[in-house]
Design an enzyme around this catalytic site. Structure first.
Site, PDB file in Angstrom:
ATOM      1  N   LYS A 165      47.255  98.567 -31.480  1.00  0.00           N
ATOM      2  CA  LYS A 165      47.011  99.567 -30.439  1.00  0.00           C
ATOM      3  C   LYS A 165      47.139 100.953 -31.046  1.00  0.00           C
ATOM      4  O   LYS A 165      48.233 101.432 -31.329  1.00  0.00           O
ATOM      5  CB  LYS A 165      47.997  99.456 -29.267  1.00  0.00           C
ATOM      6  CG  LYS A 165      47.502 100.306 -28.087  1.00  0.00           C
ATOM      7  CD  LYS A 165      48.574 100.673 -27.082  1.00  0.00           C
ATOM      8  CE  LYS A 165      49.349 101.921 -27.412  1.00  0.00           C
ATOM      9  NZ  LYS A 165      48.553 103.157 -27.505  1.00  0.00           N
ATOM     10  N   GLY A 170      64.257 105.804 -38.759  1.00  0.00           N
ATOM     11  CA  GLY A 170      63.620 104.487 -38.719  1.00  0.00           C
ATOM     12  C   GLY A 170      64.521 103.315 -38.965  1.00  0.00           C
ATOM     13  O   GLY A 170      65.713 103.446 -39.262  1.00  0.00           O
ATOM     14  N   GLU A 176      62.714 117.534 -34.833  1.00  0.00           N
ATOM     15  CA  GLU A 176      61.352 117.504 -35.363  1.00  0.00           C
ATOM     16  C   GLU A 176      60.414 118.283 -34.432  1.00  0.00           C
ATOM     17  O   GLU A 176      60.368 118.030 -33.231  1.00  0.00           O
ATOM     18  CB  GLU A 176      60.864 116.054 -35.463  1.00  0.00           C
ATOM     19  CG  GLU A 176      59.492 115.957 -36.093  1.00  0.00           C
ATOM     20  CD  GLU A 176      58.920 114.534 -36.046  1.00  0.00           C
ATOM     21  OE1 GLU A 176      58.932 113.921 -34.971  1.00  0.00           O
ATOM     22  OE2 GLU A 176      58.460 114.061 -37.091  1.00  0.00           O
ATOM     23  N   CYS A 205      54.646 113.214 -40.759  1.00  0.00           N
ATOM     24  CA  CYS A 205      56.035 112.806 -40.536  1.00  0.00           C
ATOM     25  C   CYS A 205      56.945 113.192 -41.695  1.00  0.00           C
ATOM     26  O   CYS A 205      58.100 113.531 -41.502  1.00  0.00           O
ATOM     27  CB  CYS A 205      56.107 111.309 -40.287  1.00  0.00           C
ATOM     28  SG  CYS A 205      55.382 110.336 -41.619  1.00  0.00           S
ATOM     29  N   TRP A 216      49.206 109.133 -33.278  1.00  0.00           N
ATOM     30  CA  TRP A 216      47.901 109.796 -33.349  1.00  0.00           C
ATOM     31  C   TRP A 216      47.657 110.509 -34.670  1.00  0.00           C
ATOM     32  O   TRP A 216      46.534 110.878 -34.968  1.00  0.00           O
ATOM     33  CB  TRP A 216      47.717 110.777 -32.182  1.00  0.00           C
ATOM     34  CG  TRP A 216      48.877 111.707 -31.968  1.00  0.00           C
ATOM     35  CD1 TRP A 216      49.857 111.575 -31.018  1.00  0.00           C
ATOM     36  CD2 TRP A 216      49.193 112.896 -32.702  1.00  0.00           C
ATOM     37  NE1 TRP A 216      50.762 112.600 -31.137  1.00  0.00           N
ATOM     38  CE2 TRP A 216      50.381 113.428 -32.152  1.00  0.00           C
ATOM     39  CE3 TRP A 216      48.595 113.575 -33.773  1.00  0.00           C
ATOM     40  CZ2 TRP A 216      50.979 114.578 -32.634  1.00  0.00           C
ATOM     41  CZ3 TRP A 216      49.197 114.719 -34.265  1.00  0.00           C
ATOM     42  CH2 TRP A 216      50.372 115.211 -33.685  1.00  0.00           C
ATOM     43  N   GLU A 262      58.975 103.173 -37.926  1.00  0.00           N
ATOM     44  CA  GLU A 262      58.799 104.313 -38.840  1.00  0.00           C
ATOM     45  C   GLU A 262      58.729 105.543 -37.957  1.00  0.00           C
ATOM     46  O   GLU A 262      57.751 105.728 -37.230  1.00  0.00           O
ATOM     47  CB  GLU A 262      57.490 104.163 -39.636  1.00  0.00           C
ATOM     48  CG  GLU A 262      57.363 102.881 -40.439  1.00  0.00           C
ATOM     49  CD  GLU A 262      58.286 102.858 -41.644  1.00  0.00           C
ATOM     50  OE1 GLU A 262      58.937 103.880 -41.928  1.00  0.00           O
ATOM     51  OE2 GLU A 262      58.374 101.811 -42.282  1.00  0.00           O
ATOM     52  N   GLU A 319      46.545 107.021 -27.942  1.00  0.00           N
ATOM     53  CA  GLU A 319      45.530 107.428 -26.961  1.00  0.00           C
ATOM     54  C   GLU A 319      44.870 108.766 -27.306  1.00  0.00           C
ATOM     55  O   GLU A 319      43.813 109.079 -26.780  1.00  0.00           O
ATOM     56  CB  GLU A 319      46.143 107.469 -25.554  1.00  0.00           C
ATOM     57  CG  GLU A 319      47.431 108.274 -25.401  1.00  0.00           C
ATOM     58  CD  GLU A 319      48.696 107.455 -25.702  1.00  0.00           C
ATOM     59  OE1 GLU A 319      48.648 106.553 -26.567  1.00  0.00           O
ATOM     60  OE2 GLU A 319      49.735 107.751 -25.083  1.00  0.00           O
ATOM     61  N   SER A 343      57.418 108.084 -32.354  1.00  0.00           N
ATOM     62  CA  SER A 343      58.564 108.966 -32.131  1.00  0.00           C
ATOM     63  C   SER A 343      59.852 108.178 -31.827  1.00  0.00           C
ATOM     64  O   SER A 343      59.800 107.004 -31.448  1.00  0.00           O
ATOM     65  CB  SER A 343      58.254 109.908 -30.962  1.00  0.00           C
ATOM     66  OG  SER A 343      58.124 109.150 -29.783  1.00  0.00           O
ATOM     67  N   VAL A 344      60.962 108.863 -31.946  1.00  0.00           N
ATOM     68  CA  VAL A 344      62.275 108.233 -31.721  1.00  0.00           C
ATOM     69  C   VAL A 344      62.424 107.738 -30.272  1.00  0.00           C
ATOM     70  O   VAL A 344      62.833 106.585 -30.053  1.00  0.00           O
ATOM     71  CB  VAL A 344      63.410 109.212 -32.117  1.00  0.00           C
ATOM     72  CG1 VAL A 344      64.772 108.627 -31.785  1.00  0.00           C
ATOM     73  CG2 VAL A 344      63.316 109.582 -33.589  1.00  0.00           C
TER      74      VAL A 344
HETATM   75  P1  NAD Z   1      54.691 108.328 -29.682  1.00  0.00           P
HETATM   76  O1  NAD Z   1      55.979 107.643 -29.890  1.00  0.00           O
HETATM   77  O2  NAD Z   1      54.515 109.180 -28.486  1.00  0.00           O
HETATM   78  O3  NAD Z   1      53.492 107.257 -29.624  1.00  0.00           O
HETATM   79  C1  NAD Z   1      53.259 106.365 -30.686  1.00  0.00           C
HETATM   80  C2  NAD Z   1      52.521 105.158 -30.160  1.00  0.00           C
HETATM   81  O4  NAD Z   1      53.383 104.444 -29.264  1.00  0.00           O
HETATM   82  C3  NAD Z   1      51.260 105.465 -29.372  1.00  0.00           C
HETATM   83  O5  NAD Z   1      50.272 104.512 -29.681  1.00  0.00           O
HETATM   84  C4  NAD Z   1      51.721 105.305 -27.931  1.00  0.00           C
HETATM   85  O6  NAD Z   1      50.684 104.966 -27.030  1.00  0.00           O
HETATM   86  C5  NAD Z   1      52.689 104.148 -28.070  1.00  0.00           C
HETATM   87  N1  NAD Z   1      53.666 104.020 -27.000  1.00  0.00           N
HETATM   88  C6  NAD Z   1      54.241 104.999 -26.253  1.00  0.00           C
HETATM   89  N2  NAD Z   1      55.105 104.466 -25.370  1.00  0.00           N
HETATM   90  C7  NAD Z   1      55.083 103.115 -25.556  1.00  0.00           C
HETATM   91  C8  NAD Z   1      55.759 102.027 -24.949  1.00  0.00           C
HETATM   92  N3  NAD Z   1      56.643 102.198 -23.970  1.00  0.00           N
HETATM   93  N4  NAD Z   1      55.492 100.781 -25.386  1.00  0.00           N
HETATM   94  C9  NAD Z   1      54.617 100.577 -26.398  1.00  0.00           C
HETATM   95  N5  NAD Z   1      53.930 101.570 -26.991  1.00  0.00           N
HETATM   96  C10 NAD Z   1      54.172 102.835 -26.596  1.00  0.00           C
HETATM   97  O7  NAD Z   1      54.426 109.142 -31.017  1.00  0.00           O
HETATM   98  P2  NAD Z   1      53.211 110.133 -31.339  1.00  0.00           P
HETATM   99  O8  NAD Z   1      53.434 111.413 -30.617  1.00  0.00           O
HETATM  100  O9  NAD Z   1      51.924 109.407 -31.172  1.00  0.00           O
HETATM  101  O10 NAD Z   1      53.399 110.347 -32.908  1.00  0.00           O
HETATM  102  C11 NAD Z   1      54.152 111.356 -33.483  1.00  0.00           C
HETATM  103  C12 NAD Z   1      55.452 110.818 -34.003  1.00  0.00           C
HETATM  104  O11 NAD Z   1      55.207 109.776 -34.950  1.00  0.00           O
HETATM  105  C13 NAD Z   1      56.255 111.852 -34.741  1.00  0.00           C
HETATM  106  O12 NAD Z   1      57.602 111.742 -34.400  1.00  0.00           O
HETATM  107  C14 NAD Z   1      56.047 111.481 -36.207  1.00  0.00           C
HETATM  108  O13 NAD Z   1      57.051 111.919 -37.078  1.00  0.00           O
HETATM  109  C15 NAD Z   1      55.994 109.999 -36.118  1.00  0.00           C
HETATM  110  N6  NAD Z   1      55.355 109.427 -37.307  1.00  0.00           N
HETATM  111  C16 NAD Z   1      56.130 108.731 -38.194  1.00  0.00           C
HETATM  112  C17 NAD Z   1      55.568 108.212 -39.367  1.00  0.00           C
HETATM  113  C18 NAD Z   1      56.388 107.442 -40.353  1.00  0.00           C
HETATM  114  O14 NAD Z   1      55.804 106.754 -41.185  1.00  0.00           O
HETATM  115  N7  NAD Z   1      57.704 107.508 -40.308  1.00  0.00           N
HETATM  116  C19 NAD Z   1      54.209 108.411 -39.607  1.00  0.00           C
HETATM  117  C20 NAD Z   1      53.461 109.126 -38.686  1.00  0.00           C
HETATM  118  C21 NAD Z   1      54.043 109.633 -37.528  1.00  0.00           C
END
Ligand code: NAD
Length: 485
Positions: free
Chosen positions: A181, A459, A386, A289, A157, A256, A184, A235-236
């Site tokens: 995708k 990553g 984080e 991030c 997001w 990433e 949300e 996220s991880v």
């Molecule tokens: P998240 O992992 O909760 O969600 C990321 C995406 O994955 C969303 O679109 C979500 O709907 C989708 N998702 C969740 N569960 C899934 C599943 N089981 N199967 C497929 N898709 C699924 O992360 P977030 O809270 O949206 O984002 C924040 C995180 O992203 C932080 O950890 C941040 O550091 C990281 N981030 C990393 C970078 C980078 O380039 N390294 C850049 C931006 C954000």
């Protein structure tokens, strides 16, 4: 199809974009404005496994035509999309600002244009690709990049427009079809992008966008065996789940992920510049991030640094992201505010010292004051995990070795920031700090052709430049016996 909604005068479709047309779902989810949470922006179509199947069907059908086009032909369409993005900067900027709370000024002056640049850059890189050709052991060898199939792109997001374009552009330029995708909590700028995809003249099914949650829609997308690449930013914990799905289908997967990056300040540095950059890590409420969230300063300049740091942090203006005077945007969602406050409360309870902030800016609003914590030990949760909010930690060191050891003391390795005035130290420490990208005396300046990615739990794989084009391709070695044809 659902009725389009008006976001600050911009018409936005709440529906998916599949096979070149809008598709509605019976289920919806709502998206709200982070800096004005009472304000609902839209009821958005919520995709499910059926939506995923439709999108993968479309991308699979479109693949033979798109992959057979010359790279320059595909590039011409990507350039048209880039031009359309440039012509729609104002519309994209205000929608992203309302949906994600990123500062409007920064979106209209820099961030959206970077999305256009992503498409141009990859269109040109793919067109300019020269196959490696060489002679060895009596054969003529060449390396051929073959498009691999539909790519699923899953984005987080934060910075949704920039990250989506950064990840979709190489897949399309390489000849793959795409299903994006977005997350949300901030799906709307992707829907504006879908309107531009329609205008740019992509064959139907080449570039699809579906909206919904990870656990149903996202999971169905990454589990579909017709998908040939998965490119994920988030996220991880989510990466672990998607990685298992990728493993089941033996599909290459890039991730990433999060960071806990150090901002290391040596006594020989420009202390004012370092302190300003450190206070700048509160921008976007720390929802970046690569943010340097662990400030690690040489003991001898501790007081000088802190005095400047607090002055810059005090100057932050929290508020409405449309207002040019605002410097620090809201957190995305009340659930995320609660998560970040949980870190602060646990730190306080465990004996860490909250030296500034540590509380909500206003009850009922998605803002937390810029927070600085001196941890009781390097093992503190707030140092090791984080937070993804306006929460920085402060530690000191007495020798270069100790500073580097602290910098490298977490499981993450996304990036690092070093401030020093010494050229030899810049080189030495720049190499020693663990991170996919390390900046010396600057931050977030990036060349799009450079590799980008994380070490450790930050990553898997590299994006950027040719690295991303290679990822979205099947590389083939063709060998022909010399003199035989
Ligand atoms: P998240 O992992 O909760 O969600 C990321 C995406 O994955 C969303 O679109 C979500 O709907 C989708 N998702 C969740 N569960 C899934 C599943 N089981 N199967 C497929 N898709 C699924 O992360 P977030 O809270 O949206 O984002 C924040 C995180 O992203 C932080 O950890 C941040 O550091 C990281 N981030 C990393 C970078 C980078 O380039 N390294 C850049 C931006 C954000």
């Amino acid at each position: 199809m659902r009725e389009r909604v008006s976001i600050e005068g911009v018409d936005v479709s709440p529906d998916h974009f599949i096979d070149g047309r809008r598709v509605a779902s019976a289920e919806i989810f709502e998206t709200r404005c982070p800096f004005d949470w009472e304000r609902k922006l839209a009821d958005v179509s919520r995709g499910d496994a059926g939506t995923a199947a439709l999108a993968v069907d479309a991308a699979t059908r479109a693949f033979p035509v798109w992959s057979a086009m010359a790279a320059a032909e595909r590039g011409a369409i990507l350039h048209r999309l880039a031009d359309l993005i440039d012509a729609n900067i104002e519309r994209l900027a205000i929608v992203e600002c309302m949906d994600m709370a990123m500062l409007h000024e920064s979106l209209r002056l820099r961030v959206i244009a970077r999305g256009a640049l992503n498409f141009r850059n990859y269109a040109d890189l793919a067109s300019d690709y020269r196959e490696r050709v060489w002679s060895s052991r009596g054969t003529a060898n060449r390396v051929i990049r073959m498009p691999s199939g539909p790519s699923v792109i899953i984005t987080p997001w934060n910075a949704p427009f920039m990250l989506s374009t950064w990840k979709c552009a190489p897949a399309l330029a390489a000849g793959n079809t795409v299903i994006l995708k977005p997350a949300e909590w901030s799906p709307l700028s992707a829907s504006v992008l879908a309107d531009l995809i329609e205008q740019a003249g992509f064959p139907p099914g080449v570039f699809n966008i579906v909206q919904g949650f990870g656990r149903d829609l996202g999971m169905a997308l990454v589990s579909d065996p017709r998908v040939k690449r998965i490119s994920f930013t988030g996220s991880v914990p989510t990466a672990r789940v998607i990685g298992r799905a990728a493993a089941d289908n033996i599909v290459p997967f890039t991730a990433e992920l999060g960071g806990k990056s150090p901002l290391l300040v040596f006594a020989d540095a420009d202390i004012d510049a370092a302190a300003k950059k450190a206070a700048g890590q509160y921008d976007d409420s720390g929802q970046v991030c690569m943010a340097g969230t662990r400030i690690i300063v040489e003991e001898s300049v501790r007081e000088a640094f802190l005095e400047r740091f607090h002055a810059y942090a005090d100057a932050h203006v929290l508020g409405d992201s449309r207002d040019p005077a605002t410097t620090m945007s809201a957190l995305i969602h009340p659930d995320h505010v609660a998560r970040v406050m949980g870190f602060i409360d646990r730190a306080r309870a465990a004996g860490d010292t909250i030296v500034r902030g540590g509380k909500l800016w206003r009850e009922g609003a998605n803002f937390i004051e810029p927070t600085l914590i001196v941890p009781r030990s390097n093992d503190s949760e707030v140092v090791q995990n984080e937070v993804f909010g306006p929460v920085l930690t402060f530690q000191t060191f007495r020798s270069e070795e100790e500073g580097v050891a602290l910098a490298n003391s977490t499981a993450y390795g996304l990036s690092g920031i070093v401030y020093t005035g010494d050229a030899a130290r810049a080189e030495r420490v720049g190499r020693a700090v663990r991170g996919g990208t390390v900046w010396v005396n600057t931050f977030l300046v990036r060349d799009l052709t450079a590799p980008f990615g994380g070490i450790g739990i930050s990553g898997l794989g590299r994006e950027g430049g040719d690295y991303a084009l290679d990822f979205h391709s099947d590389l083939k070695t063709l060998q022909i016996l010399e003199g035989s044809v």
